[in-house]
Scaffold this motif. Sequence first.
Motif, short mmCIF file in Angstrom:
data_model
loop_
_atom_site.label_atom_id
_atom_site.label_comp_id
_atom_site.label_asym_id
_atom_site.label_seq_id
_atom_site.Cartn_x
_atom_site.Cartn_y
_atom_site.Cartn_z
N ARG A 52 -5.47 11.11 8.23
CA ARG A 52 -5.29 11.50 9.63
C ARG A 52 -6.41 12.44 10.08
NH1 ARG A 52 0.28 11.37 8.23
NH2 ARG A 52 0.25 13.58 7.74
N ASP A 77 -3.69 0.82 1.15
CA ASP A 77 -2.68 0.31 2.09
C ASP A 77 -2.18 1.41 3.02
OD1 ASP A 77 -2.76 -2.34 1.28
OD2 ASP A 77 -1.16 -2.10 -0.18
N GLU A 78 -1.99 2.60 2.49
CA GLU A 78 -1.55 3.72 3.33
C GLU A 78 -2.63 4.08 4.35
OE1 GLU A 78 0.23 8.26 2.89
OE2 GLU A 78 -0.32 7.15 1.08
N VAL A 80 -5.07 2.17 5.66
CA VAL A 80 -5.29 1.18 6.74
C VAL A 80 -4.17 1.20 7.77
CG1 VAL A 80 -6.77 -0.31 5.35
CG2 VAL A 80 -4.34 -0.79 5.46
N GLU A 81 -3.01 1.74 7.40
CA GLU A 81 -1.93 1.90 8.39
C GLU A 81 -2.23 3.06 9.35
OE1 GLU A 81 0.84 0.04 8.88
OE2 GLU A 81 0.02 -1.33 7.38
N LEU A 82 -3.09 3.99 8.91
CA LEU A 82 -3.35 5.19 9.70
C LEU A 82 -4.69 5.18 10.43
CD1 LEU A 82 -2.10 7.77 7.05
CD2 LEU A 82 -0.91 7.06 9.14
#
Length: 159
Positions: A52, A77-78, A80-82
């Motif tokens: 973030r 994966d975490e 690319v979600e953010l």
Amino acid sequence: VHPPSFIARPFVFQRPLTGIIAAPAAQRNNEQRGDGRTRRPDPRTPWATSVRGLRALLDRGLDPRIGLSNVSRRQLDEAVELAPISAVELSVGAGDDEALRGGAVERCLELGIPVIAHSPLGGPERARKLGRDHGLQELAEQHGLSAPQLVLCALATLH
């Protein structure tokens, strides 16, 4: 991702993405050293917080891209979600296939994220040993290559 039949361990190589550079924790080091940042996980900071922070720099126009370094598949994966991820630097090459076995390379390729192979010849010490590996040297000579060239060719076939 499968290695060529003549390579005992899997490798990967893609042409490096220029402008992605290594930088320590973005929230503690705002020094601009290029046109992007590569961020490796800091065990003292929750991964989502780090990503973030990089996203905030991107959104403010302080960095045009976000790159990651030495991440697991779960961390990728975490991330690319953010935030949009431009490239991922992973330690893959001669004698190092953890990023392949762990699925990080495969996931990058699925998502279309370039993989930058960190030390594809295994660093200075392993690179010297490549030329002394008789089996690898013999195979390289069959293809008119040196042992390091053979390794790089094998890496190039995997992207």
